[in-house]
Scaffold this active site. Sequence first.
Site, short mmCIF file in Angstrom:
data_model
loop_
_atom_site.label_atom_id
_atom_site.label_comp_id
_atom_site.label_asym_id
_atom_site.label_seq_id
_atom_site.Cartn_x
_atom_site.Cartn_y
_atom_site.Cartn_z
CE1 TYR A 164 44.39 2.19 57.68
CE2 TYR A 164 46.55 2.90 56.89
CZ TYR A 164 45.27 2.44 56.64
OH TYR A 164 44.87 2.22 55.35
CE LYS A 186 43.86 -0.94 55.70
NZ LYS A 186 42.62 -1.52 55.14
N1 LIG Z 1 42.90 6.99 51.50
C1 LIG Z 1 44.14 6.53 51.40
O1 LIG Z 1 45.07 7.30 51.14
C2 LIG Z 1 44.44 5.07 51.62
C3 LIG Z 1 45.73 4.61 51.38
C4 LIG Z 1 46.00 3.25 51.51
C5 LIG Z 1 45.00 2.38 51.87
N2 LIG Z 1 43.75 2.86 52.11
C6 LIG Z 1 42.69 1.89 52.43
O2 LIG Z 1 41.73 2.00 51.39
C7 LIG Z 1 40.43 1.68 51.90
C8 LIG Z 1 39.46 2.79 51.58
O3 LIG Z 1 39.90 3.99 52.21
P1 LIG Z 1 39.22 5.38 51.89
O4 LIG Z 1 40.28 6.34 51.63
O5 LIG Z 1 38.13 5.21 50.91
O6 LIG Z 1 38.63 5.71 53.33
P2 LIG Z 1 37.30 6.51 53.73
O7 LIG Z 1 36.97 7.54 52.72
O8 LIG Z 1 37.49 6.91 55.15
O9 LIG Z 1 36.20 5.37 53.64
C9 LIG Z 1 36.09 4.36 54.59
C10 LIG Z 1 34.74 3.71 54.40
O10 LIG Z 1 34.62 2.64 55.35
C11 LIG Z 1 33.36 2.76 55.97
N3 LIG Z 1 33.39 2.16 57.29
C12 LIG Z 1 34.26 2.40 58.28
N4 LIG Z 1 33.95 1.64 59.35
C13 LIG Z 1 32.86 0.92 59.01
C14 LIG Z 1 32.06 -0.03 59.69
N5 LIG Z 1 32.32 -0.40 60.96
N6 LIG Z 1 31.02 -0.59 59.04
C15 LIG Z 1 30.71 -0.21 57.77
N7 LIG Z 1 31.44 0.69 57.08
C16 LIG Z 1 32.49 1.24 57.69
C17 LIG Z 1 33.11 4.27 56.03
O11 LIG Z 1 31.74 4.52 56.27
P3 LIG Z 1 31.22 5.97 56.74
O12 LIG Z 1 31.06 6.78 55.46
O13 LIG Z 1 29.94 5.65 57.39
O14 LIG Z 1 32.25 6.54 57.66
C18 LIG Z 1 33.57 4.65 54.64
O15 LIG Z 1 32.57 4.34 53.70
C19 LIG Z 1 40.64 1.41 53.38
O16 LIG Z 1 40.79 0.04 53.56
C20 LIG Z 1 41.92 2.13 53.71
O17 LIG Z 1 42.56 1.56 54.82
C21 LIG Z 1 43.44 4.19 52.01
#
Ligand SMILES: NC(=O)c1ccc[n+]([C@@H]2O[C@H](COP(=O)([O-])OP(=O)(O)OC[C@H]3O[C@@H](n4cnc5c(N)ncnc54)[C@H](OP(=O)(O)O)[C@@H]3O)[C@@H](O)[C@H]2O)c1
Length: 372
Positions: A165, A169
């Site tokens: 992962y 990134k």
């Molecule tokens: N959460 C953390 O602690 C964290 C920390 C650092 C960075 N990030 C980054 O922040 C961003 C948001 O993360 P999050 O925590 O909000 O994650 P999340 O709750 O898992 O949300 C991911 C979203 O991406 C959508 N998605 C995944 N694959 C897709 C595809 N092929 N086509 C269309 N939509 C797709 C998912 O849709 P579905 O609802 O249909 O699954 C969901 O809406 C990401 O880039 C992640 O890498 C997260």
Amino acid sequence: MSDTSPPGDPRGAGDSTGLRRVLVTGATGLLGNAVVEQLLAGGTEVTAVVRNADRARELLPDHFALRLVTGDVTDVRTYADALRGMDAVIHTAAYFREYYQPGHDLELLYRTNVAAVEELLKAASDASVPTVVHTSSIAVLGGGDVRSPGDEGTPNGAPTQDNHYRASKIRAERAIRGVEDALRERYGARYGLRVPLVLPGWMWGPGDAGPTSAGRLFLAVAHGAVKALPAAGNHVVDARDVAAVCVAAAERGDAGHRYIAGGSWYPLHEICSAVVRATGTGTVPRRLPAPAAMPLASLMEWQAKARGKEPVATRTGMRVLLEGDRRRVSSARAIRELDIAFRPLDQTIADQAAWHRARRQLPAVAQGTRIA
Ligand SMILES: NC(=O)c1ccc[n+]([C@@H]2O[C@H](COP(=O)([O-])OP(=O)(O)OC[C@H]3O[C@@H](n4cnc5c(N)ncnc54)[C@H](OP(=O)(O)O)[C@@H]3O)[C@@H](O)[C@H]2O)c1
């Protein structure tokens, strides 16, 4: 920041964003739905790209200025038409929570987190969208500790295979520079795409429908299902505060600049104590020495498999948690340049508890228990 912002609401609901139309990917995710809410509150028309429109209708506000487009970011053609006329794209979709579960798909991870970002930038440029905000992660940073916290100038680590992962990134950040260079060469002075990057810490807060690792741990602690955790910690940040950084970056973030949205570092036992206080249920897990963490994760995986359930934590997730234990970052640039403030942990956890309670995901509170 608005002078009238209530404490803990850095943007101030209703402040105008200055953006007329924004397309948000990952709108059903923890970060994406907070971005959608803030944009709508600021008077922006939002186009949300979602994989499942029914699920999106359940999770997102019923708002006249919100339009759903069913699409998959791994195939930009499914939503490219919707890019026309946008002032900005806020790209939050990623293969993220799936990576921390057994049986993850590495080919899909790189396709979603790297190739899809390149395709999005090219399509946005073709559609004359001036700004794309990309969501990266503080995990990409190759340094930063208590004595010298990492910042936006800290070089990225190597994209090694021990954490695919994180590698994805890091590769995405490289790919963005590559696409920008190629477009600059092609369009010369006419090239005008601005791509600020936001680097969140470990996000918590309401709206974690996935759930991500944070929501999973929240619910497990509230249900008393975690007996022990390593004595480790991490940079915790409210997803709504990260959303405020994304929206501010879309409005006025500098081209190519990174903005760390790292919140504050908390030990796990403090986070779990906040969950128990906010829910009035569960127990704070015992603290284990760090070397016991990996065997504990193996046990959790094995127990979950035996019960046919998804594990609260996996070895992959635990490894990341332990890496974060040493990492320290500074969010000074986002605070200074984008006027961002970070909510206290208790407020994030209390609001998350209310969100889970409204969805009947929490156990009943014993009579006479006081909830913080
Ligand atoms: N959460 C953390 O602690 C964290 C920390 C650092 C960075 N990030 C980054 O922040 C961003 C948001 O993360 P999050 O925590 O909000 O994650 P999340 O709750 O898992 O949300 C991911 C979203 O991406 C959508 N998605 C995944 N694959 C897709 C595809 N092929 N086509 C269309 N939509 C797709 C998912 O849709 P579905 O609802 O249909 O699954 C969901 O809406 C990401 O880039 C992640 O890498 C997260």
